[in-house]
Design a protein around this motif. Sequence first.
Motif: not given
Length: 192
Positions: A18, A20, A51, A53, A56, A74-75, A148
Amino acid sequence: MNLVPAIETRRARRAVSTAPVSREEVETLLRAAHLAPSCNNTQPWRFVVVDDPATLEAVKAALPGGNYWAKPAPVILAVASRRDLDCTLSDGRDYFLFGCGMAVGNLMIQATSMALIAHPIAGYKPEAVKTALGIPADYTLITLVIVGRPGDPATLSDKHHAIELGPRDRRPLETVASWNRFEFRDPAASAM
Ligand SMILES: Cc1cc2nc3c(=O)[nH]c(=O)nc-3n(C[C@H](O)[C@H](O)[C@H](O)COP(=O)(O)O)c2cc1C
């Protein structure tokens, strides 16, 4: 300029953490993708960087169970295009998928050189992702690239754990490359 180590190091890693990934890092990936060649320099790729939240979460909700491993990422980069955004030749050769593949190839090698994971997937509900991201119906959502940092392989299923830590799996080179003449014995298309 030796790219072979990056090409050999790149794997479709599934253990994603997770942790960033910065905007600058994503922009570096996008620049590498955008420098790919394309037919007549059409540049058919359209990337939507996810990205935020809530967005996502909406995209991750469209992943089937088999792509559970992508949930910590995260992306996510959505890659979309349209047939008419690239060369369309009269014998049916449409190059938009090819062009986007070239761009994603560049992006994956760039990511590897930055110790990032960039893993393209085909397993998602395209209509749900297109709706979540506002991608028009006449665009094809070609892939989602899961981006990630490397995570803990212990989080993976037994099958994926074995693949993650196992050797590269490729058919012998002579089954995909021949010299001077087409020498392949692929099963008939109807048998595939
Ligand atoms: C177009 C495309 C779609 C893929 N879809 C998925 C997917 O939905 N889920 C997944 O876990 N891996 C997916 N992969 C990863 C492949 O399984 C992986 O690249 C292949 O097994 C070769 O492994 P390697 O990339 O580590 O050499 C996809 C790869 C590509 C290029």
